[in-house]
Design an enzyme around this catalytic site. Structure first.
Site, PDB file in Angstrom:
ATOM      1  N   ASP A 209      18.115 -16.035  47.512  1.00 21.41           N
ATOM      2  CA  ASP A 209      19.549 -15.902  47.749  1.00 21.41           C
ATOM      3  C   ASP A 209      19.825 -14.946  48.911  1.00 21.41           C
ATOM      4  OD1 ASP A 209      22.210 -16.558  46.517  1.00 21.41           O
ATOM      5  OD2 ASP A 209      22.354 -14.384  46.338  1.00 21.41           O
ATOM      6  N   GLU A 259      -1.466 -15.391  45.967  1.00 22.37           N
ATOM      7  CA  GLU A 259      -2.339 -15.004  44.843  1.00 22.37           C
ATOM      8  C   GLU A 259      -2.518 -16.175  43.881  1.00 22.37           C
ATOM      9  OE1 GLU A 259      -0.342 -11.656  43.032  1.00 22.37           O
ATOM     10  OE2 GLU A 259      -0.624 -10.410  44.823  1.00 22.37           O
TER      11      GLU A 259
END
Ligand code: NOJ
Length: 552
Positions: A209, A259
């Site tokens: 956002d 990751e």
């Protein structure tokens, strides 16, 4: 815990059809009149039939709902009205089983004023370390009684709010959405932890956002910025938006995404027109993809659609080496739905029309229906990914005349409805043509649905070969079959001012007729059209996909 998506090409998002769910208005499972996560799970077969690759859930976190959930009180939990963390897990698992990925919204620019950090900051005295996570500032003028600067809120008025102790805090949106201070290490750590929290639960990606607002120049004296982000300088010198320092935040997020296997994706919301600076957010070392909202701001005109698409493709080609993805959007929870918007004359701003509660001018819904279907077929023929907003597949129009007392959006409420609120595109979906809430809830819907929603209901459209729902299903399936990684588009028939016509590099063509007379189609096989062809010609306000003989 839900597993990661099983068989994922890492860059699935480049050509995905992503379906935006505004959970409170999608489907309610428990009869409280508010849509919820279990309701969304119960409708996954509908989304699988539609053929979408992913869903994006707008915020479902605990929230006082001052801004429809974009005021987050806890980033690592679920609002009890919408469900529980177990409901997220169940939704992710059920979506993955159907081959649908799940994207969640991350709101890093501001929290709710009910977030524990802000409650602690407000309770602490000026100068206390508890205030460092936000932007607190002394006022200007005698006794500091004036706001520290001329900065404006997107929801109207000053972006500064004064506390009883005399200090002011910054809020670029409503006063219940204090802006976070991204120079504070706690803030950085918390959002990295939050990304991991959701990625560990199997979430496939993040919609970020107001991604361009995080870094702010708070050096003294505060600089003037009275115009919001409408006319941003192109050199990163604005005090509030699109500053160079913000990219370090997203580089650190990318390390988190990597990751995971497959790496998590992200798409940035920035309200500047897509350009060279916006593409910096889409670098593979950062978020990967950035929304291009230009179609959502275009009136129904061949020149404006052509201009947007050409510019977007050129921007993308210029940045191809950096790997950023192309995106298209026609509707969202923030703007009037395109089945109404595209019926407006080009010189009427949709916001002005909403301000008149749909009275001036009156729109012709049939015109809107045709144009919206034509625009959608054009969008789905373009390379890149398309973001759909719930209900557009039903051809739902905007509801500009909701009863004033029902309206919830702070933009409208705070300005005494002088600014157009966004409730009209957030009205709960009609699933059935009968029943008090058209199958949305067994209770009373949180925003009233107009009786005119009945013919748009999903159950009416599902087996109707001419319905908008059927058109979306066919288009998404065909697009998948025809999709190719090459993003080259060749423009054809460019001398006809009523026609937009292009070919994808595997030979598939798309022709949109913006004119008032039927348009000739070259010889070939028609694959799909938004209206029945008229003696082999493409009628006005419609789109056809086709292939010439000999094309692959
Ligand atoms: C953009 C969101 O789409 C909108 O709904 C929200 O009001 C603002 N950001 C503030 O979070």
């Amino acid at each position: 815990m839900s597993a990661s998506f099983p068989s994922a090409p890492a860059d699935w998002w480049r050509s995905a059809v992503v379906y935006q769910i505004y959970p409170r208005s999608f489907a309610d499972s428990d009869g409280d009149g508010i849509g919820d996560l279990a309701g969304a799970r119960a409708r996954l077969d509908y989304l699988a039939d539609l053929g979408v690759d992913a869903i994006w859930l707008t915020p479902f976190y605990p929230s006082p709902l001052v801004d429809g959930g974009y005021d987050v009180a806890d980033y690592q939990d679920v609002d009890p009205r919408l469900g529980t963390l177990q409901d997220v897990d169940a939704l992710v698992l059920a979506a993955h089983r159907r081959g649908i990925r799940v994207i969640v919204d991350i709101v890093p620019n501001h929290t709710s004023d009910q977030h524990p950090w802000f409650r602690a900051a407000r309770a602490a005295p000026p100068g206390d370390p508890a205030r460092r996570r936000y932007h607190f500032h002394d006022g200007s003028g005698p006794d500091g009684a004036e706001p520290p600067s001329d900065w404006r809120s997107h929801f109207g008025g000053s972006a500064w709010e004064r506390l009883p102790d005399g200090q002011w805090y910054l809020h670029l949106f409503s006063r219940e959405q204090p802006d976070l201070n991204w120079d504070d290490p706690d803030v950085r750590q918390y959002f990295q932890d939050t990304l991991r929290f959701w990625a560990d639960r199997g979430i496939d990606g993040f919609r970020v956002d107001v991604a361009h607002a995080l870094a702010k120049d708070m050096s003294e004296p505060l600089r003037s910025q009275p115009t919001l982000d409408a006319a941003l300088p192109q050199d990163g010198t604005d005090p509030l938006y699109d500053r160079d320092e913000v990219h370090e935040v997203y580089r650190s997020w990318r390390r988190v995404f990597e990751e995971y296997d497959p790496p998590r994706m992200a798409v940035a919301e920035t309200w500047a027109p897509t350009n060279d600076r916006t593409y910096l957010y889409a670098r593979p070392t950062e978020l990967g993809q950035v929304f291009d909202f230009s179609l959502l701001k275009s009136a129904w005109s061949r020149d404006s659609f052509l201009g947007v698409v050409r510019r977007a493709l050129a921007d993308h080609a210029r940045h191809a080496d950096a790997g950023g993805g192309l995106t298209w959007v026609l509707s969202s929870h923030d703007v009037p739905r395109h089945a109404s918007r595209l019926a407006l004359p080009p010189d009427v701003a949709p916001e002005d029309w909403v301000r008149t509660r749909g009275a001036s001018p009156r729109i012709d819904l049939e015109t809107g229906r045709r144009r919206a279907r034509a625009a959608t077929l054009m969008m789905l023929a373009l390379p890149g990914s398309a973001y759909l907003y719930q209900g557009e597949e039903l051809g739902l129009p905007e509801v500009p005349d909701l009863p004033l007392e029902a309206l919830q959006d702070p933009i409208g409420r705070r300005s005494d409805h002088d600014l157009p609120g966004r409730d009209g595109c957030r009205v709960p979906l009609p699933w059935t043509s009968t029943g008090p809430t058209f199958g949305f809830s067994t209770g009373r819907s949180w925003l009233p649905q107009p009786p005119s929603f009945a013919p748009y209901a999903a159950d009416v459209q599902t087996d109707d070969p001419a319905s908008t729902l059927t058109l979306y299903r066919r288009a998404i399936a065909l697009r998948k079959a025809l999709q190719e990684p090459d993003t080259t588009v060749t423009w054809l028939s460019t001398d006809d001012p009523g026609v937009l016509h292009f070919r994808r590099s595997n030979g598939w063509e798309c022709l949109v007729n913006f004119g008032t007379v039927p348009s000739e189609l070259p010889d070939g096989q028609v694959l799909l059209s938004s209206e029945p062809l008229d003696g082999g010609k493409v009628p006005p306000e419609s789109t056809a996909w086709f292939r010439r003989p000999g094309a692959e």
